[in-house]
Design a protein around this motif. Structure first.
Motif, PDB file in Angstrom:
ATOM      1  N   PRO A   5      64.055  64.942  49.577  1.00  0.00           N
ATOM      2  CA  PRO A   5      64.146  64.516  50.985  1.00  0.00           C
ATOM      3  C   PRO A   5      64.712  63.114  51.141  1.00  0.00           C
ATOM      4  O   PRO A   5      65.354  62.820  52.160  1.00  0.00           O
ATOM      5  CB  PRO A   5      62.699  64.597  51.480  1.00  0.00           C
ATOM      6  N   PHE A   6      64.482  62.227  50.162  1.00  0.00           N
ATOM      7  CA  PHE A   6      65.049  60.883  50.252  1.00  0.00           C
ATOM      8  C   PHE A   6      66.573  60.966  50.213  1.00  0.00           C
ATOM      9  O   PHE A   6      67.270  60.326  51.010  1.00  0.00           O
ATOM     10  CB  PHE A   6      64.531  60.019  49.088  1.00  0.00           C
ATOM     11  N   GLY A  56      68.411  56.762  52.486  1.00  0.00           N
ATOM     12  CA  GLY A  56      68.945  58.110  52.353  1.00  0.00           C
ATOM     13  C   GLY A  56      70.458  58.135  52.414  1.00  0.00           C
ATOM     14  O   GLY A  56      71.111  57.137  52.763  1.00  0.00           O
ATOM     15  N   PHE A  57      71.029  59.309  52.097  1.00  0.00           N
ATOM     16  CA  PHE A  57      72.479  59.427  51.975  1.00  0.00           C
ATOM     17  C   PHE A  57      73.038  60.626  52.728  1.00  0.00           C
ATOM     18  O   PHE A  57      74.236  60.905  52.651  1.00  0.00           O
ATOM     19  CB  PHE A  57      72.856  59.527  50.485  1.00  0.00           C
ATOM     20  N   TYR A  93      58.141  55.312  51.180  1.00  0.00           N
ATOM     21  CA  TYR A  93      58.770  55.795  49.942  1.00  0.00           C
ATOM     22  C   TYR A  93      58.630  54.782  48.811  1.00  0.00           C
ATOM     23  O   TYR A  93      58.329  55.146  47.665  1.00  0.00           O
ATOM     24  CB  TYR A  93      60.250  56.098  50.189  1.00  0.00           C
ATOM     25  N   LEU A  94      58.849  53.506  49.108  1.00  0.00           N
ATOM     26  CA  LEU A  94      58.758  52.485  48.059  1.00  0.00           C
ATOM     27  C   LEU A  94      57.339  52.372  47.509  1.00  0.00           C
ATOM     28  O   LEU A  94      57.142  52.191  46.306  1.00  0.00           O
ATOM     29  CB  LEU A  94      59.231  51.140  48.613  1.00  0.00           C
ATOM     30  N   VAL A  95      56.351  52.485  48.409  1.00  0.00           N
ATOM     31  CA  VAL A  95      54.958  52.471  47.933  1.00  0.00           C
ATOM     32  C   VAL A  95      54.703  53.664  47.011  1.00  0.00           C
ATOM     33  O   VAL A  95      54.055  53.541  45.962  1.00  0.00           O
ATOM     34  CB  VAL A  95      53.984  52.493  49.135  1.00  0.00           C
ATOM     35  N   CYS A  96      55.238  54.817  47.375  1.00  0.00           N
ATOM     36  CA  CYS A  96      55.045  56.016  46.547  1.00  0.00           C
ATOM     37  C   CYS A  96      55.730  55.861  45.188  1.00  0.00           C
ATOM     38  O   CYS A  96      55.159  56.251  44.152  1.00  0.00           O
ATOM     39  CB  CYS A  96      55.595  57.241  47.273  1.00  0.00           C
ATOM     40  N   PHE A  97      56.949  55.318  45.174  1.00  0.00           N
ATOM     41  CA  PHE A  97      57.616  55.087  43.888  1.00  0.00           C
ATOM     42  C   PHE A  97      56.764  54.169  43.002  1.00  0.00           C
ATOM     43  O   PHE A  97      56.598  54.410  41.798  1.00  0.00           O
ATOM     44  CB  PHE A  97      58.995  54.450  44.104  1.00  0.00           C
ATOM     45  N   GLY A  98      56.235  53.112  43.611  1.00  0.00           N
ATOM     46  CA  GLY A  98      55.412  52.185  42.840  1.00  0.00           C
ATOM     47  C   GLY A  98      54.138  52.836  42.322  1.00  0.00           C
ATOM     48  O   GLY A  98      53.732  52.615  41.169  1.00  0.00           O
ATOM     49  N   MET A  99      53.501  53.672  43.162  1.00  0.00           N
ATOM     50  CA  MET A  99      52.277  54.343  42.726  1.00  0.00           C
ATOM     51  C   MET A  99      52.541  55.287  41.561  1.00  0.00           C
ATOM     52  O   MET A  99      51.754  55.363  40.605  1.00  0.00           O
ATOM     53  CB  MET A  99      51.666  55.113  43.900  1.00  0.00           C
ATOM     54  N   LEU A 100      53.633  56.025  41.610  1.00  0.00           N
ATOM     55  CA  LEU A 100      53.941  56.931  40.513  1.00  0.00           C
ATOM     56  C   LEU A 100      54.260  56.160  39.235  1.00  0.00           C
ATOM     57  O   LEU A 100      53.921  56.608  38.132  1.00  0.00           O
ATOM     58  CB  LEU A 100      55.106  57.846  40.893  1.00  0.00           C
ATOM     59  N   GLY A 101      54.904  54.999  39.369  1.00  0.00           N
ATOM     60  CA  GLY A 101      55.147  54.168  38.199  1.00  0.00           C
ATOM     61  C   GLY A 101      53.845  53.712  37.558  1.00  0.00           C
ATOM     62  O   GLY A 101      53.688  53.744  36.322  1.00  0.00           O
ATOM     63  N   VAL A 102      52.878  53.304  38.383  1.00  0.00           N
ATOM     64  CA  VAL A 102      51.571  52.898  37.866  1.00  0.00           C
ATOM     65  C   VAL A 102      50.857  54.084  37.220  1.00  0.00           C
ATOM     66  O   VAL A 102      50.229  53.958  36.154  1.00  0.00           O
ATOM     67  CB  VAL A 102      50.712  52.297  39.001  1.00  0.00           C
ATOM     68  N   GLY A 103      50.975  55.261  37.840  1.00  0.00           N
ATOM     69  CA  GLY A 103      50.365  56.454  37.261  1.00  0.00           C
ATOM     70  C   GLY A 103      50.921  56.767  35.883  1.00  0.00           C
ATOM     71  O   GLY A 103      50.179  57.155  34.968  1.00  0.00           O
ATOM     72  N   CYS A 104      52.231  56.597  35.707  1.00  0.00           N
ATOM     73  CA  CYS A 104      52.840  56.824  34.397  1.00  0.00           C
ATOM     74  C   CYS A 104      52.303  55.838  33.362  1.00  0.00           C
ATOM     75  O   CYS A 104      52.051  56.201  32.202  1.00  0.00           O
ATOM     76  CB  CYS A 104      54.360  56.700  34.493  1.00  0.00           C
ATOM     77  N   LEU A 105      52.138  54.591  33.763  1.00  0.00           N
ATOM     78  CA  LEU A 105      51.586  53.601  32.826  1.00  0.00           C
ATOM     79  C   LEU A 105      50.147  53.946  32.448  1.00  0.00           C
ATOM     80  O   LEU A 105      49.733  53.754  31.292  1.00  0.00           O
ATOM     81  CB  LEU A 105      51.669  52.206  33.442  1.00  0.00           C
ATOM     82  N   LEU A 106      49.362  54.443  33.399  1.00  0.00           N
ATOM     83  CA  LEU A 106      48.003  54.883  33.077  1.00  0.00           C
ATOM     84  C   LEU A 106      48.032  56.040  32.080  1.00  0.00           C
ATOM     85  O   LEU A 106      47.198  56.109  31.161  1.00  0.00           O
ATOM     86  CB  LEU A 106      47.275  55.303  34.346  1.00  0.00           C
TER      87      LEU A 106
END
Length: 495
Positions: A296-297, A307-308, A451-464
């Motif tokens: 969707p982004f 978006g594009f 969207y940016l908050v979600c990208f950041g949260m998923l990045g933190v989840g990957c580090l966990l």
């Protein structure tokens, strides 16, 4: 007759080598991945054609998810006891029948029924991994497991691209006819190529354990999926969560008392298996979360401030390089596992995927960044998915391989469902401005901040996920992983 004699007897009757068997198993795993993702890009089209609400059309995904979560551990256990090939064929037959039902109807109820039947094929991947453990020599095992793990992400990406191609030109029913054709072809390959795996083992299916496990999974996933749309204070959501807690407690109590539980919690609680499953929950969040956020982004009109404005097909093609990352990860993960065990790949994979999400924060304004980041994200995801089954196989008895890998898949699904519900709530709570929405010609749309908050949260989840994998105690790989329950002295040594 000794185990060695039985294996020798089976080996003498094999008609196909490991490479041919691996092709059939990988194709079956790809079939499942394509089936699970093929409808996501066309949900708005389905909603319009069927004339239902947004919350109703979401059950096209939720129903499939529930059926897969319920069927995966049960089919894994049945395969462990009664033969993996038989239940591989049953699972693929369910996918084919569900696809045909969905292809022949314009009824919303029948479409949901077809998607539920498709979800019953969720046991394909853990059953395929069990076949590898039973039939392949040690030097081929790690690479074969890595290949099957990589096909999950490859199939998901292929499903999205093929959906875009068909949705832009033909009727959506063609997607289900093609799914049925692929499932039938996969059944033929499994029937002709895959050997009838290890000898039937003594034991029975724990029906009460299956019912309580299915109950709390269904209640949890239904509540989480509904809560993301209707709000967490909805009485149905609160009641579903309460029911999930009660059934979960009942399942735990029964499994600890039963002599042959569906899932042996004492084995699953071993530190390597437990940490791998917890890491898998966060990895599942990243995989499902990327599917929720990226398309969707990319398709969003640029008038929204991001978006594009790409079509479904072009969005799929932009994300296609992620498949190259998945494919490249399989041989790398195999070499790492053979030389150092599965832990390094299980740590490195989430680190790379988390780095990909971090790179999107400054680069989200360029469409090519999603292709570049997709390669890194796909490579990291491929490493993790390739190493996780190998680690689990090393620490569970042979007669628990199917159900143990099935539970790992279920926990990834639970993590993915929970993660997407949270991400959806964040996007809903961060709408684009009214002027931007009017300029883009839409009534409502998420804002860039969400969207940016979600990208950041998923990045933190990957580090966990990486930290949890790092905490797994290092062990030397065994030839066939943990032994069966009939070999207690080796089981005890593996604790």
């Amino acid at each position: 007759m000794s185990t060695r004699t039985k294996r020798a007897g089976r080996a003498s009757t094999k008609r196909h080598g490991p490479t041919t068997i691996l092709v059939a198993l990988s194709f079956a795993a790809t079939t499942m991945a394509v089936m699970q993702t093929v409808v996501s890009p066309i949900l708005p089209q389905l909603q319009n054609r069927l004339g239902v609400s947004s919350s109703a059309i979401a059950w096209v995904l939720t129903g499939n998810l529930l059926a897969s979560a319920v069927a995966t551990p049960l089919l894994g256990r049945l395969g462990d006891l009664r033969g993996r090939k038989r239940f591989l064929l049953y699972a693929l037959a369910a996918v084919a029948l569900g696809s045909i039902l969905a292809a022949c109807t314009t009824s919303y109820v029948m479409l949901i029924a077809g998607r539920v039947l498709q979800g019953m094929g969720g046991g394909v991947v853990p059953l395929a991994l069990s076949v590898v453990r039973d039939e392949f020599p040690r030097e081929r095992s790690a690479g074969s497991i890595a290949t099957i793990g990589a096909t999950i992400s490859v199939g998901a990406t292929f499903g999205s691209v093929s959906t875009g191609l068909i949705a832009d030109r033909w009727d959506y029913h063609l997607l289900f006819w093609l799914s049925a054709l692929v499932a039938l072809l996969s059944m033929l390959m499994v029937w002709r190529v895959v050997p009838d795996t290890a000898e039937r083992r003594q034991g029975h299916v724990d029906l009460i354990g299956a019912l309580t496990l299915s109950g709390w999974l269904a209640a949890l996933l239904a509540a989480v999926s509904t809560g993301g749309r209707s709000g967490w204070g909805d009485p149905l959501v609160v009641g579903g969560l309460a029911l999930a807690v009660l059934l979960f407690a009942a399942w735990i109590g029964w499994a600890l008392r039963h002599p042959e539980p569906l899932v042996d919690l004492r084995v699953m609680a071993r530190r390597p298996v437990l940490l791998a499953n917890l890491s898998g929950i966060f990895t599942g969040m990243a995989m499902y979360g990327s599917s929720l956020l990226f398309p969707p982004f990319i398709q969003a009109p640029s008038a929204l401030g991001y978006g594009f404005g790409k079509s479904v097909l072009i969005a799929g093609l932009i994300m296609l390089p992620g498949t190259l990352g998945n494919l490249a990860a399989a041989p790398v993960a195999a070499r790492m596992t053979n030389r150092h065990g599965p832990k390094p790949a299980l740590v490195l994979g989430p680190v790379l995927s988390g780095t990909a999400f971090a790179l999107l924060l400054p680069l989200h304004g360029h469409w090519w960044a999603f292709s570049m980041v997709g390669v890194l994200f796909g490579f990291g995801l491929g490493l993790a998915f390739s190493a996780m089954p190998a680690l689990i196989n090393d620490h569970v008895p042979a007669d628990m391989t199917g159900v143990a890998n099935g539970m790992n898949a279920v926990l990834r699904t639970v993590g993915g469902a929970t993660g997407t519900a949270v991400l959806g709530a964040i996007l809903s709570a961060s709408p684009a401005g009214a002027a931007a929405a009017r300029a883009a010609g839409v009534a409502h749309a998420p804002g860039l901040t969400g969207y940016l908050v979600c990208f950041g949260m998923l990045g933190v989840g990957c580090l966990l996920a990486a930290v949890l994998a790092w905490s797994i105690p290092g062990t030397r790989r065994s030839v066939r992983g943990a032994p069966t329950k009939a070999e207690p002295e080796r089981v005890e040594a593996g604790r």
